[in-house]
Write an enzyme that holds these catalytic residues in place. Sequence first.
Site, PDB file in Angstrom:
ATOM      1  N   CYS A 328       0.561  -1.171  -0.072  1.00 41.47           N
ATOM      2  CA  CYS A 328       0.091   0.056  -0.142  1.00 41.47           C
ATOM      3  C   CYS A 328       0.920   1.037   0.073  1.00 41.47           C
ATOM      4  O   CYS A 328       0.587   2.165  -0.850  1.00 41.47           O
ATOM      5  CB  CYS A 328      -1.102   0.024   1.246  1.00 41.47           C
ATOM      6  N   ARG A 357       6.414 -11.569   5.313  1.00 42.31           N
ATOM      7  CA  ARG A 357       5.806 -11.476   6.728  1.00 42.31           C
ATOM      8  C   ARG A 357       6.424 -12.564   7.520  1.00 42.31           C
ATOM      9  O   ARG A 357       6.378 -13.740   7.120  1.00 42.31           O
ATOM     10  CB  ARG A 357       4.186 -11.507   6.727  1.00 42.31           C
ATOM     11  N   GLN A 375       0.952 -10.887  -3.568  1.00 40.57           N
ATOM     12  CA  GLN A 375      -0.228 -10.495  -3.690  1.00 40.57           C
ATOM     13  C   GLN A 375      -0.688 -10.133  -4.791  1.00 40.57           C
ATOM     14  O   GLN A 375      -0.069  -9.224  -5.540  1.00 40.57           O
ATOM     15  CB  GLN A 375      -0.446  -9.470  -2.460  1.00 40.57           C
ATOM     16  N   ASP A 377      -2.525  -7.233  -5.729  1.00 32.95           N
ATOM     17  CA  ASP A 377      -2.681  -6.214  -5.170  1.00 32.95           C
ATOM     18  C   ASP A 377      -3.067  -4.999  -5.872  1.00 32.95           C
ATOM     19  O   ASP A 377      -2.597  -4.860  -6.930  1.00 32.95           O
ATOM     20  CB  ASP A 377      -1.544  -5.539  -4.073  1.00 32.95           C
ATOM     21  N   HIS A 379      -4.845  -0.851  -5.769  1.00 29.86           N
ATOM     22  CA  HIS A 379      -5.549   0.377  -5.085  1.00 29.86           C
ATOM     23  C   HIS A 379      -6.256   1.515  -6.095  1.00 29.86           C
ATOM     24  O   HIS A 379      -5.726   1.802  -7.043  1.00 29.86           O
ATOM     25  CB  HIS A 379      -4.626   1.189  -4.068  1.00 29.86           C
ATOM     26  N   LYS A 459     -15.543  -3.023   4.941  1.00 26.95           N
ATOM     27  CA  LYS A 459     -15.024  -3.815   3.922  1.00 26.95           C
ATOM     28  C   LYS A 459     -15.918  -4.868   3.336  1.00 26.95           C
ATOM     29  O   LYS A 459     -16.999  -5.415   3.982  1.00 26.95           O
ATOM     30  CB  LYS A 459     -13.594  -4.393   4.355  1.00 26.95           C
ATOM     31  N   HIS A 505      -8.466  -0.609  -0.862  1.00 22.05           N
ATOM     32  CA  HIS A 505      -7.583  -1.544  -0.921  1.00 22.05           C
ATOM     33  C   HIS A 505      -8.320  -2.713  -1.782  1.00 22.05           C
ATOM     34  O   HIS A 505      -9.613  -2.820  -1.454  1.00 22.05           O
ATOM     35  CB  HIS A 505      -7.187  -2.101   0.183  1.00 22.05           C
TER      36      HIS A 505
END
Length: 631
Positions: A328, A357, A375, A377, A379, A459, A505
């Site tokens: 992000c 992680r 990911q 991902d 945005h 979410k 997100h």
Amino acid sequence: LEPLSSRGPPRTAVRSASTSAAAPEAAEATGGAAPSETAAEEVEAQARVVLPTNESSENLLRIRHTCAHVMAMAVQKLFPDSKVTIGPWIDNGFYYDFDMEPLTDKDLKKIKKEMDRIIRRNLPLVREEVSREEAQKRIQALNEPYKLEILERIKEEPITIYHIGEEWWDLCAGPHVESTGKIQRKAVELESVAGAYWRGDENNQMLQRIYGTAWESEDQLKAYIHFKEEAKRRDHRRLGQDLDLFSIQEDAGGGLVFWHPKGAIIRHILEDSWKQTHLQRGYDLLYTPHVAKADLWKISGHIDFYKENMYNQMDVEDEPYQLRPMNCPYHILVYKRKLQSYRDLPIRVAELGTVYRYELSGALHGLFRVRGFTQDDAHIFCLEDQIKDEIRGVLDLTEEILGQFGFRNYEVNLSTRPEKSVGSDDIWEKATIALKDALDDKGWGYTVDEGGGAFYGPKIDLKIEDALGRKWQCSTVQVDFNLPERFDITYVDSHTEKKRPIMIHRAILGSLERFFGILIENYAGDFPLWLAPTQARILPVTNNELQYCNEVASELKSRGIRAEVCHGERLPKLIRNAETQKVPLMAVVGPKEVEARTLTIRSRHNGEMGTMPVDDFISKIQSAVAEKSSL
């Protein structure tokens, strides 16, 4: 973005496995022979049993909770020095943690026999209310230190205790069945023993956790065992090794995935399809670094709120740098590179970004729980009045991408504002209404999880259902009021005033590693033609046909078909090997095929397809791939 992709496998069995997917494997294991009629009927009967859940059957929940107590009573009868801790019901059964010497499979059998004796005695479950002082006195008399700690954490009074007959009791709020005789002995099974730290803290005592399963009837237990066997057959860790798709190399470290050539080609197909779809949907693609200055993660709040999931910082020229746990902040920096106008919004950016992680070694699980993963991902930076349309666009995109793999049954949850949150009442209300309206427009049913949202915004979470009826958390859409504030990102509105954009997100697959594991288990390693690492295997009857086979393979490859030649064994073994490796199509070549410049085609799923020219075979494959169908 909430860390979906580091989560483990699902724990809920929705229904028993279908038998159709198992049929090719059963035939292979028996050399092509079908199972006996009686065995086939039994498997089919087990597959028809719909397994209840704790949510759908309170009686089942009570049975499981009582089984945990009965097991603890049995353990303490057999092992008087053992100390009890907690014993809840879980999705498929129950467990109880004990402070005691390590247990063996032989010990489990003894415990189960003692449980059966307790059940046969039909002892009553009696609820008693006592004062905190009385509970403490009784626990101290039994020398149960863990129960004292549990008592200290119980805030409600009076304290409730459940007795099994007059011989054993436990701190408990219930519920339970009326007596042990309400449990069907043949519907209970002890499954395994595992180590577990007290309170989940690795600094605490290692306990012995006994897992068990319990059902309302013996038929349900048999169906569950059938389900487990099918899940074991589909285990992505075993199939990943058998099909040479990926590995975890301990020399490199646990939780780090090595994609082998066959797995890598599937990943390439996934990535290419994902990128093309996103470009068509108005996203811009990004590639960003794997590390950044630690200051970036301070601004984002990760160091304050997510530090336990991050790796230690590294020193670069006397400045601390950090492996990224999320993408992000990078996407925000790309947004901030220039002044944005309201006319530019919405801005959609997407990245297949690898993140790292920290996970304890005991929590690692194949592709489902790893330390480094990629990911999918994205945005979206938009205006307040664009939230609904952008969310609806994400839902459409999610359906399109997941539908390619046959995932069409979803469980959708909308999570709303928690007690602790950032952002004004007005923006929370607008965002939540926008999410609800987008779901309503889409026509998807959903469950509202009141107060279950992230502190930074509401979410939508989506679970897919696989071939075994298991539900997997993959997709998420999260509105964020926090990071735009932290990074002070703005746009210029129509009055030339700076305003704060809304940030969304979004992940659809969750992570490539975890999603690949889900695909392996969903397909049982038998990938559809368009995804199969090898689409066609060319098999010469003898080495005399090898030159022609190599020519055919070259032609297929030049036309975008993943083909290979296998030789050096007798034809029946070559065919068996191709079946074992789950190759969708086999092209058998003998003297007649060489002379006629043809191929005799055998489909893994549909059997003999006859003899045809090479160009016809290529056309059939290309059409099937384009339609994502089989041959």
